[in-house]
Design a protein around this motif. Structure first.
Motif: not given
Length: 403
Positions: A81-108
């Motif tokens: 998952y992606f977060l800009p460097m100036h933002e703090s990492i959320p403590t909530s697991i759900e918030e982190r999962e919402d920011s996941e990048i789920v497509y790059y493995q499937w690009i080909p």
């Protein structure tokens, strides 16, 4: 190669799948060049993912080599998952999962799927035009082959092709002239959407239908990628242009981040320990440029395809375009002399060649040259006049039944 070979032949050949002879350059822009570009990109990205090392992770110092290898494999498969460097990492697991990048493995895979989508309209065209009673691809190949070689053989081949086209056109004419036939004829005069052999609208109708599918496909690609990349792709190119025009520094796309975070847990007996590591996705450096290029490429292809479809639609809807097309080539050989020839030329265009005949000649013109097409139309013109004269003698001057 003889004209007899035109009747045979299967559409399921490499030549027909490649499709280089029985359509125009805009069709090839879609089903050949765009497909090639997408497949090359898929191979390039796939090679970087499955042959190279697609992810590198910054691991704690206590991690051994097996732990590091496990971390990289897990983060690649499980998503980051992606977060800009100036933002703090959320403590909530759900918030982190919402920011996941789920497509790059499937690009080909998505690139190959997109290539297949661009090929579908041409596969439809090849399958449907085989029911027209003529192998259009073979006709174009034969006419193209007559451009070189001995002059006598060339003239003989053009005559053979003209004779074959004459038989095809004459065989698919209307034999009756009742009310139902006249109604169909009047409706088909409005457009080429009856897909009727007897009315001479079958080839033209399915070709225009395939043009619609080409246009719908290239526009639909923006929606497909918009959903695949999690939204906002439809304005991707606009954002790039805005950055270029305003001289902003293009550092990193939120859609293709190069530095991401990965959470994973390790079970040691009954203890579960959670780790958060920082990872680098070098492949996104190329993915970003590929999808920027594809955005502009699809935009150009969409504009050209839409313009080309409107041009073919305009040619097909108005009968006067058929007459102008034929007159252009008959005047080159000075075959039209006087008002009587002009009237016969109109009948030649509207009742003999009709939409399908004109369409076939246009395709031949786009894949050969003007001299060859002039000779072909001239031979067809002479055969038509010969038949008119023969029927006039038989019917005592009444030849209005020829359709």
């Amino acid at each position: 190669m003889s004209v007899k070979s035109v009747i045979g032949g299967s559409w399921a050949t490499w030549s027909s799948i490649r499709g280089n002879d029985d359509d125009d350059y805009v069709d090839r822009l879609n089903h050949l060049y765009t497909v090639t570009i997408l497949v090359v990109f898929a191979l390039f990205v796939g090679g970087g993912q499955y042959v190279g090392d697609p992810i590198e992770c910054w691991c704690p110092a206590e991690f051994t080599k097996p732990f590091i290898a496990y971390t990289k494999s897990y983060c690649w498969v499980k998503n980051t998952y992606f977060l800009p460097m100036h933002e703090s990492i959320p403590t909530s697991i759900e918030e982190r999962e919402d920011s996941e990048i789920v497509y790059y493995q499937w690009i080909p895979i998505i690139l190959v799927f997109m290539a297949f989508m661009f090929k579908i309209p041409y596969i439809m065209w090849k399958m449907l035009n085989s029911f027209s009673g003529i192998n259009l691809n073979k006709i174009v190949v034969l006419t193209a082959n007559t451009q070189v070689g001995d002059a006598k053989k060339r003239d003989g081949m053009v005559v053979n092709i003209a004779n074959y086209l004459d038989k095809w056109l004459y065989t698919h004419r209307q034999y009756r002239n009742n009310i139902a036939v006249r109604v169909r004829k009047n409706v088909s005069a409005v457009g080429c959407f009856l897909f009727n052999h007897r009315e001479g609208t079958f080839l033209t109708g399915i070709y225009l239908l395939c043009k619609v599918f080409y246009l719908a496909n290239v526009i639909g690609q923006f929606f497909i990628l918009n959903g695949f990349l999690g939204g906002f792709y439809s304005l991707y190119g606009v954002e790039v242009l805005d950055n270029v025009v305003s001289n902003k520094v293009w550092r990193e796309s939120l859609r293709f981040p190069r530095v991401t975070l990965c959470d994973f847990r390790i079970r040691q007996l009954q203890n579960i320990q959670r780790y958060t590591v920082q990872c680098v996705l070098p492949i996104n450096l190329f993915n970003e440029k590929i999808f920027i290029f594809l955005w502009f490429w699809f935009l150009v292809v969409a504009i050209i395809t839409a313009s080309n479809f409107l041009l073919w639609l305009w040619r097909s809807l108005f009968r006067e375009n058929r007459v102008k097309f034929v007159k252009k080539y008959l005047r080159i050989v000075e075959a039209i002399n006087g008002s009587s020839d002009k009237k016969i030329c109109r009948r030649f265009s509207d009742e003999y060649l009709r939409d399908d005949g004109i369409f076939l000649l246009r395709i031949v013109a786009k894949n050969s040259n003007e001299v060859l097409l002039t000779d072909l139309i001239h031979y067809l013109w002479k055969m038509y006049n010969k038949r008119l004269n023969a029927e006039a003698e038989t019917d005592g001057g009444d030849n209005d039944d020829l359709v």
